[in-house]
Design an enzyme around this catalytic site. Structure first.
Site, PDB file in Angstrom:
ATOM      1  N   HIS A  62       0.841  -1.190   0.000  1.00 27.91           N
ATOM      2  CA  HIS A  62       0.000   0.000   0.000  1.00 27.91           C
ATOM      3  C   HIS A  62       0.875   1.238   0.000  1.00 27.91           C
ATOM      4  O   HIS A  62       1.830   1.329   0.754  1.00 27.91           O
ATOM      5  CB  HIS A  62      -0.904   0.016   1.239  1.00 27.91           C
ATOM      6  CG  HIS A  62      -1.781   1.223   1.308  1.00 27.91           C
ATOM      7  ND1 HIS A  62      -2.979   1.297   0.632  1.00 27.91           N
ATOM      8  CD2 HIS A  62      -1.639   2.403   1.933  1.00 27.91           C
ATOM      9  CE1 HIS A  62      -3.529   2.471   0.852  1.00 27.91           C
ATOM     10  NE2 HIS A  62      -2.738   3.167   1.639  1.00 27.91           N
ATOM     11  N   ASP A  82     -14.804   2.871   7.746  1.00 31.28           N
ATOM     12  CA  ASP A  82     -13.811   3.831   7.245  1.00 31.28           C
ATOM     13  C   ASP A  82     -14.459   4.823   6.294  1.00 31.28           C
ATOM     14  O   ASP A  82     -14.117   6.006   6.302  1.00 31.28           O
ATOM     15  CB  ASP A  82     -12.652   3.111   6.553  1.00 31.28           C
ATOM     16  CG  ASP A  82     -11.615   4.116   6.056  1.00 31.28           C
ATOM     17  OD1 ASP A  82     -11.027   4.816   6.913  1.00 31.28           O
ATOM     18  OD2 ASP A  82     -11.422   4.233   4.838  1.00 31.28           O
TER      19      ASP A  82
HETATM   20  N1  URA Z   1      -5.450   7.290   3.309  1.00 30.06           N
HETATM   21  C1  URA Z   1      -6.407   6.567   3.935  1.00 30.06           C
HETATM   22  O1  URA Z   1      -6.851   5.562   3.426  1.00 30.06           O
HETATM   23  N2  URA Z   1      -6.846   6.982   5.137  1.00 30.06           N
HETATM   24  C2  URA Z   1      -6.366   8.091   5.724  1.00 30.06           C
HETATM   25  O2  URA Z   1      -6.809   8.394   6.811  1.00 30.06           O
HETATM   26  C3  URA Z   1      -5.382   8.838   5.049  1.00 30.06           C
HETATM   27  C4  URA Z   1      -4.950   8.397   3.835  1.00 30.06           C
END
Ligand code: URA
Ligand code: CA
Length: 434
Positions: free
Chosen positions: A82, A161
């Protein structure tokens, strides 16, 4: 349990229990806890922080807030990578086929571009016919057959999220390392990773501009990984200038292909080699990073990486001939040349501004539902530290519409600083946290 008590506890600087964290995450996703209370809690977290244990508990609460991908039908250690996001940052398209060519499966979920940064799914969609949206069964089947698939996120992955990130975005609570770490790691865990290699960017094009902040975020994510049983390594790498020379979707695919065919070297290749070596190491395929780099290099020079990319494109419905003939990629016919207006050294190239200029040409989106133009973008001819004479070409602009061209050129010119003074060289890889 009451949300108000959880807010008060955090406001007063106390540590939340796992039960309290599960309660608010579940309650928020279910719609029982309103935005304003979660906003207040996020701001309390922003100022009071979270312990490593709280961050790990928040990560797992988020990871299991929706569907999780089960990669267990695929044998072997599944390593994910990532990047925290950058400009000209096409490492996935280079490194994933190379790692697979070394015998480690890659079952990867990738995202679309965000803000000034690009996204792997957008780039792959520039390949004619390529379909990033596969059913779960096809995703697993393709990885079992050829070792690799790169797909867009489907289903209800990490709804916590999505909600929390959107709220952070409008409440001034994005730039907190524990919140960023839990956001990123929850998505990797829900996507089924056994081990994770993170590429944490530092510099003008990155979320965490300073090197110290980038290391601190890297450490936070590695701590979370270790606490939740996912082997995690985090590299801190330079994003003070675009990583590759191409910025824009089809152009970046073309650059990745050129690297895989051995026709091009440079910073994008160098970072990809290191990331690949760490992925092999985390999967137990090599005994050290140097050996891993040798294996990745061999996969590159033998052409096995390029062959893997071809197989993946074909398996996902795309025209694999683009690997042998990148002119089959859709590129704008109108190419405008940007020239240096003075002599000197290229002192800096602001990655964020270059990303923004490409965005103005149509390579990115302003809203989630905007269509992007795969054909447009920027190809740099110079990197920081090189000398230029007035009139030398700094970049090619691939253009399909003229309406924002002037702004794009202006933004781009402000990204390039030319001085009489030679800039101090910056490392490409600042270090690694394991
Ligand atoms: N990228 C993400 O996926 N989450 C964050 O909080 C910041 C960057
Ligand atoms: Ca063409």
């Amino acid at each position: 349990m009451r949300m108000l008590d959880i807010i008060l506890k955090k406001r007063n600087g106390e540590e939340l229990t796992k039960e309290e964290i599960d309660f608010w995450v579940k309650g928020y996703v279910a719609g029982h806890i309103p935005d304003y209370q979660v906003s207040a809690l996020l701001m309390a977290i922003f100022f009071q922080g979270m312990t490593g244990r709280e961050t790990a508990d928040l990560t797992m609460a988020m990871a299991y807030s929706g569907d999780v991908v089960d990669l267990s039908p695929i044998p072997g250690v599944k390593v994910d990578k990532h990047s925290t996001g950058g400009v000209g940052d096409t490492t996935t398209l280079v490194v994933a086929p190379l790692v697979v060519a070394c015998g480690v499966p890659v079952a990867k979920m990738s995202g679309r571009g965000l803000g000034h940064t690009g996204g792997t799914i957008d780039k792959l969609e520039s390949v004619p016919g390529f379909n990033p949206f596969q059913s779960n069964q096809d995703f697993i089947r393709i990885v079992k057959e050829i070792g690799i698939a790169i797909v867009g996120q489907t289903g209800n992955l990490v709804p916590a999220d999505k909600l929390i990130y959107a709220l952070r975005d409008v409440t001034g609570t994005v730039e907190h390392k524990s919140l960023i770490a839990s956001s990123i790691m929850s998505k990797k865990i829900a996507a089924g990773a056994d081990a994770i290699v993170l590429d944490v960017k530092t510099g003008s094009g990155a979320f965490m501009e300073s090197v110290e902040d980038a290391f601190s975020l890297a450490q936070e994510m590695v701590n979370v990984g270790n606490r939740v049983g996912r082997k995690t390594a985090a590299l801190v790498t330079d994003m003070s200038q675009p990583l590759g020379m191409a910025v824009g979707n089809a152009l970046e695919v073309r650059e990745a292909i050129e690297i895989l065919k051995g026709d091009r070297t440079g910073a994008l290749m160098d970072v990809s080699l290191v990331l690949g070596a760490y992925m092999l190491f985390m999967a137990g395929r090599c005994s050290g990073i140097e050996q891993g780099e040798d294996m990745i290099r061999e996969a590159l020079y033998s052409g096995r990486g390029a062959d893997k990319l071809k197989e993946m494109i074909q398996a996902q419905g795309g025209d694999q001939r683009v690997v042998d003939d990148p002119s089959l990629l859709p590129l704008a016919d109108n190419v405008i040349v940007i020239k240096a207006e003075q002599d000197g050294y290229i002192y800096s190239i602001d990655a964020r501004r270059v990303g923004h200029a490409a965005h103005l040409l149509g390579a990115g989106r302003n809203t989630k539902d905007d269509a992007i133009d795969h054909r447009v973008g920027i190809v740099l001819h110079k990197r920081v530290g090189e000398t230029v004479r007035k009139g030398d070409v700094l970049a090619d602009f691939y253009v399909t519409r003229e309406n924002l061209l002037e702004r794009a050129v202006d933004t781009f010119k402000r990204a390039f600083v030319i001085k009489q003074e030679r800039p101090k060289p910056k490392p490409l890889v600042y270090g690694v946290v394991t």
